[in-house]
Design a protein around this motif. Structure first.
Motif, PDB file in Angstrom:
ATOM      1  N   PRO A 132       0.799  -1.231   0.000  1.00 38.10           N
ATOM      2  CA  PRO A 132       0.000   0.000   0.000  1.00 38.10           C
ATOM      3  C   PRO A 132       0.832   1.281   0.000  1.00 38.10           C
ATOM      4  O   PRO A 132       0.418   2.282  -0.588  1.00 38.10           O
ATOM      5  CB  PRO A 132      -0.823  -0.129   1.287  1.00 38.10           C
ATOM      6  N   THR A 133       1.984   1.268   0.631  1.00 40.84           N
ATOM      7  CA  THR A 133       2.768   2.502   0.745  1.00 40.84           C
ATOM      8  C   THR A 133       4.048   2.488  -0.064  1.00 40.84           C
ATOM      9  O   THR A 133       4.721   3.510  -0.169  1.00 40.84           O
ATOM     10  CB  THR A 133       3.124   2.785   2.214  1.00 40.84           C
ATOM     11  N   GLU A 134       4.427   1.342  -0.642  1.00 42.44           N
ATOM     12  CA  GLU A 134       5.662   1.283  -1.418  1.00 42.44           C
ATOM     13  C   GLU A 134       5.637   0.077  -2.340  1.00 42.44           C
ATOM     14  O   GLU A 134       4.861  -0.863  -2.155  1.00 42.44           O
ATOM     15  CB  GLU A 134       6.888   1.199  -0.509  1.00 42.44           C
ATOM     16  N   ALA A 135       6.508   0.132  -3.337  1.00 38.26           N
ATOM     17  CA  ALA A 135       6.707  -0.999  -4.229  1.00 38.26           C
ATOM     18  C   ALA A 135       8.200  -1.283  -4.297  1.00 38.26           C
ATOM     19  O   ALA A 135       9.021  -0.360  -4.258  1.00 38.26           O
ATOM     20  CB  ALA A 135       6.168  -0.702  -5.621  1.00 38.26           C
ATOM     21  N   ALA A 136       8.559  -2.551  -4.388  1.00 34.21           N
ATOM     22  CA  ALA A 136       9.971  -2.923  -4.472  1.00 34.21           C
ATOM     23  C   ALA A 136      10.104  -4.202  -5.282  1.00 34.21           C
ATOM     24  O   ALA A 136       9.163  -4.993  -5.393  1.00 34.21           O
ATOM     25  CB  ALA A 136      10.566  -3.116  -3.076  1.00 34.21           C
ATOM     26  N   LEU A 137      11.286  -4.394  -5.845  1.00 33.63           N
ATOM     27  CA  LEU A 137      11.603  -5.605  -6.572  1.00 33.63           C
ATOM     28  C   LEU A 137      12.363  -6.557  -5.657  1.00 33.63           C
ATOM     29  O   LEU A 137      13.239  -6.141  -4.893  1.00 33.63           O
ATOM     30  CB  LEU A 137      12.429  -5.288  -7.820  1.00 33.63           C
ATOM     31  N   TYR A 138      12.033  -7.844  -5.763  1.00 32.98           N
ATOM     32  CA  TYR A 138      12.645  -8.878  -4.944  1.00 32.98           C
ATOM     33  C   TYR A 138      13.053 -10.052  -5.833  1.00 32.98           C
ATOM     34  O   TYR A 138      12.630 -10.175  -6.981  1.00 32.98           O
ATOM     35  CB  TYR A 138      11.653  -9.396  -3.901  1.00 32.98           C
ATOM     36  N   SER A 139      13.867 -10.949  -5.252  1.00 29.48           N
ATOM     37  CA  SER A 139      14.118 -12.249  -5.861  1.00 29.48           C
ATOM     38  C   SER A 139      13.972 -13.318  -4.797  1.00 29.48           C
ATOM     39  O   SER A 139      14.097 -13.050  -3.594  1.00 29.48           O
ATOM     40  CB  SER A 139      15.506 -12.308  -6.493  1.00 29.48           C
ATOM     41  N   ARG A 140      13.711 -14.561  -5.250  1.00 27.59           N
ATOM     42  CA  ARG A 140      13.585 -15.670  -4.321  1.00 27.59           C
ATOM     43  C   ARG A 140      13.818 -16.974  -5.080  1.00 27.59           C
ATOM     44  O   ARG A 140      13.635 -17.030  -6.308  1.00 27.59           O
ATOM     45  CB  ARG A 140      12.225 -15.687  -3.644  1.00 27.59           C
ATOM     46  N   PRO A 141      14.229 -18.049  -4.393  1.00 31.09           N
ATOM     47  CA  PRO A 141      14.400 -19.336  -5.072  1.00 31.09           C
ATOM     48  C   PRO A 141      13.076 -19.845  -5.634  1.00 31.09           C
ATOM     49  O   PRO A 141      12.036 -19.755  -4.975  1.00 31.09           O
ATOM     50  CB  PRO A 141      14.924 -20.258  -3.966  1.00 31.09           C
ATOM     51  N   VAL A 142      13.122 -20.378  -6.833  1.00 31.88           N
ATOM     52  CA  VAL A 142      11.896 -20.831  -7.471  1.00 31.88           C
ATOM     53  C   VAL A 142      11.366 -22.104  -6.812  1.00 31.88           C
ATOM     54  O   VAL A 142      10.164 -22.409  -6.920  1.00 31.88           O
ATOM     55  CB  VAL A 142      12.125 -21.047  -8.975  1.00 31.88           C
ATOM     56  N   ASP A 143      12.231 -22.849  -6.115  1.00 29.41           N
ATOM     57  CA  ASP A 143      11.767 -24.069  -5.460  1.00 29.41           C
ATOM     58  C   ASP A 143      11.185 -23.816  -4.076  1.00 29.41           C
ATOM     59  O   ASP A 143      10.803 -24.759  -3.371  1.00 29.41           O
ATOM     60  CB  ASP A 143      12.895 -25.100  -5.374  1.00 29.41           C
ATOM     61  N   GLY A 144      11.119 -22.529  -3.671  1.00 29.66           N
ATOM     62  CA  GLY A 144      10.523 -22.185  -2.394  1.00 29.66           C
ATOM     63  C   GLY A 144      11.395 -22.481  -1.200  1.00 29.66           C
ATOM     64  O   GLY A 144      10.931 -22.398  -0.054  1.00 29.66           O
ATOM     65  N   SER A 145      12.685 -22.780  -1.430  1.00 23.78           N
ATOM     66  CA  SER A 145      13.554 -23.216  -0.336  1.00 23.78           C
ATOM     67  C   SER A 145      14.104 -22.069   0.500  1.00 23.78           C
ATOM     68  O   SER A 145      14.651 -22.305   1.575  1.00 23.78           O
ATOM     69  CB  SER A 145      14.733 -24.012  -0.908  1.00 23.78           C
ATOM     70  N   THR A 204      15.562  -3.541  -5.018  1.00 23.60           N
ATOM     71  CA  THR A 204      15.521  -2.076  -5.097  1.00 23.60           C
ATOM     72  C   THR A 204      15.376  -1.479  -3.703  1.00 23.60           C
ATOM     73  O   THR A 204      14.651  -2.009  -2.857  1.00 23.60           O
ATOM     74  CB  THR A 204      14.364  -1.593  -5.987  1.00 23.60           C
ATOM     75  N   ALA A 205      16.046  -0.368  -3.496  1.00 25.69           N
ATOM     76  CA  ALA A 205      16.021   0.291  -2.195  1.00 25.69           C
ATOM     77  C   ALA A 205      14.723   1.058  -2.004  1.00 25.69           C
ATOM     78  O   ALA A 205      14.066   1.443  -2.980  1.00 25.69           O
ATOM     79  CB  ALA A 205      17.208   1.245  -2.079  1.00 25.69           C
ATOM     80  N   PRO A 206      14.334   1.315  -0.744  1.00 23.41           N
ATOM     81  CA  PRO A 206      13.133   2.125  -0.495  1.00 23.41           C
ATOM     82  C   PRO A 206      13.280   3.511  -1.112  1.00 23.41           C
ATOM     83  O   PRO A 206      14.378   4.062  -1.189  1.00 23.41           O
ATOM     84  CB  PRO A 206      13.079   2.204   1.035  1.00 23.41           C
ATOM     85  N   GLY A 207      12.176   4.046  -1.593  1.00 24.66           N
ATOM     86  CA  GLY A 207      12.215   5.365  -2.197  1.00 24.66           C
ATOM     87  C   GLY A 207      10.844   5.780  -2.669  1.00 24.66           C
ATOM     88  O   GLY A 207       9.859   5.057  -2.502  1.00 24.66           O
ATOM     89  N   PRO A 208      10.764   6.931  -3.319  1.00 29.06           N
ATOM     90  CA  PRO A 208       9.455   7.443  -3.739  1.00 29.06           C
ATOM     91  C   PRO A 208       8.901   6.789  -4.994  1.00 29.06           C
ATOM     92  O   PRO A 208       7.711   6.920  -5.285  1.00 29.06           O
ATOM     93  CB  PRO A 208       9.741   8.925  -3.991  1.00 29.06           C
ATOM     94  N   ASP A 209       9.751   6.071  -5.759  1.00 24.68           N
ATOM     95  CA  ASP A 209       9.308   5.547  -7.046  1.00 24.68           C
ATOM     96  C   ASP A 209       8.594   4.211  -6.903  1.00 24.68           C
ATOM     97  O   ASP A 209       8.781   3.478  -5.925  1.00 24.68           O
ATOM     98  CB  ASP A 209      10.503   5.366  -7.978  1.00 24.68           C
ATOM     99  N   TYR A 235       7.877   0.438  -9.006  1.00 22.62           N
ATOM    100  CA  TYR A 235       8.633  -0.449  -9.878  1.00 22.62           C
ATOM    101  C   TYR A 235       7.706  -1.515 -10.442  1.00 22.62           C
ATOM    102  O   TYR A 235       6.693  -1.856  -9.838  1.00 22.62           O
ATOM    103  CB  TYR A 235       9.776  -1.123  -9.108  1.00 22.62           C
ATOM    104  N   ASP A 236       8.087  -2.059 -11.591  1.00 24.93           N
ATOM    105  CA  ASP A 236       7.297  -3.133 -12.189  1.00 24.93           C
ATOM    106  C   ASP A 236       8.146  -3.840 -13.243  1.00 24.93           C
ATOM    107  O   ASP A 236       9.152  -3.319 -13.707  1.00 24.93           O
ATOM    108  CB  ASP A 236       6.022  -2.579 -12.828  1.00 24.93           C
ATOM    109  N   GLU A 237       7.711  -5.048 -13.601  1.00 29.87           N
ATOM    110  CA  GLU A 237       8.222  -5.810 -14.737  1.00 29.87           C
ATOM    111  C   GLU A 237       9.730  -6.014 -14.711  1.00 29.87           C
ATOM    112  O   GLU A 237      10.433  -5.676 -15.671  1.00 29.87           O
ATOM    113  CB  GLU A 237       7.809  -5.120 -16.039  1.00 29.87           C
ATOM    114  N   PRO A 238      10.286  -6.579 -13.650  1.00 30.63           N
ATOM    115  CA  PRO A 238      11.713  -6.901 -13.658  1.00 30.63           C
ATOM    116  C   PRO A 238      12.013  -8.008 -14.660  1.00 30.63           C
ATOM    117  O   PRO A 238      11.240  -8.949 -14.811  1.00 30.63           O
ATOM    118  CB  PRO A 238      11.978  -7.360 -12.220  1.00 30.63           C
TER     119      PRO A 238
END
Length: 318
Positions: free
Chosen positions: A131-144, A151-156, A158-161
């Motif tokens: 609700p108050t911010e958007a950020a890009l993340y990564s994670r293992p595809v196997d859920g492990s 991306t760092a916190p900020g006013p912008d 983000y989408d479509e990495p």
């Protein structure tokens, strides 16, 4: 079957499907995935690059959108938008629609969206929209393992990495100050450091881009949204990773037709895109050479609008 073809008047019309020409053998072994949008929602479909063997591969409650092929072409990661505005989560499915599995949510009060595989196929990068911010993340595809923020916190926003095929870079859409339609195309190192805009927010870059197989160029759409009473004049372009060599492949104007980027073919010889009739909302899946020539219709079906197009896949089982 009826298909959409470009008419001499500049619009799209329904016409009988022509016989598809036989593509080169290497192309014939691949598949294009897209979100098939209907009045009842959106599900994932695959089709051969010659337009044959179209089949629906998801049947989820809600919408299956924003698919991305794994590097080995055996599976897809996508955004599962839950029914009744209950949020969204990431899911992985085999290329034939089997073995659907859901990845853990990053935060229960946020939405996980628009995923893509990393070049080694071991992780997915994605948008975590709160609700108050958007950020890009990564994670293992196997859920492990748990998520890692890119991306760092900020006013912008983000989408479509989108990781580059060589695994070095990450492209994404940066929404300046989270202002709608102020969408830049940004590239950083794969860990999010060293970001730089290839195109500024004023270009209104669409939330669908694709890397060339050699990681030298990105295919994209500019002027992606209709603003006020101005006509929608979205067009497909490519740009070099250093920000040079901006080249428009389509030149639709006046608001009758718009073209939206999908992705390069795995061999880099084609670009898949969506051609849309803005008056009717109907659209078709098309392909063209990276210089904009040899445009041809791949697939269309009345009442089924292809979106979120991604070209990949492995030899077909049939």
């Amino acid at each position: 079957m009826l298909v959409l073809v470009a008419a001499v008047t500049g619009g799209l019309v329904l016409a009988p499907s022509p016989a598809a020409a036989d593509p080169p053998a290497a192309v014939e072994q691949e598949l294009i995935v897209f979100g098939g949008e209907t009045e009842a929602g959106t599900q994932l479909w695959t089709v051969r690059p010659d337009g044959t063997h179209a089949q629906q591969i998801t049947h989820v409650d809600g919408d299956a959108v924003n698919p991305d092929w794994s590097p080995d072409g055996r599976s897809l990661v996508f955004e599962w938008a839950l029914p009744d505005d209950a949020g969204a989560q990431l899911a992985v499915v085999d290329a034939d629609g089997g073995d659907l599995r859901v990845l853990p949510v990053t935060r229960p009060d946020c939405v996980d969206a628009n995923p893509a595989f990393t070049a080694d196929g071991r992780r997915v990068v994605y948008l975590n929209d709160c609700p108050t911010e958007a950020a890009l993340y990564s994670r293992p595809v196997d859920g492990s393992g748990g998520p890692q923020r890119i991306t760092a916190p900020g006013p912008d926003g983000y989408d479509e990495p989108n990781p580059s095929p060589d695994g070095r870079l990450l492209s994404y859409i940066r929404v300046e100050n989270r202002v709608e339609y102020q969408q830049a195309l940004t590239v950083s190192r794969i860990d999010g450091t060293g970001p730089r805009d290839l195109l500024p927010p004023s270009e209104d870059v669409a939330v669908k881009t694709g890397w060339s197989p050699d990681s030298s160029h990105v295919v994209l759409t500019t002027d992606a949204n209709q603003i006020g009473d101005a006509p929608l004049e979205a067009n497909v372009a490519t740009i070099a990773v250093d920000g040079g060599d901006l080249r428009y492949l389509t030149h639709y104007s006046g608001g009758d037709l718009s073209a939206f980027a999908g992705s390069y073919s795995p061999d880099g010889r084609w670009i898949a895109f969506r051609l849309q009739d803005n008056a009717t909302g109907e659209s078709g899946l098309w392909r063209m050479r990276p210089d904009g020539t040899q445009r041809s219709l791949v697939f269309s079906r009345e009442g089924l609008r292809p979106r979120f197009i991604d070209w990949g896949g492995t030899p077909c089982p049939w």
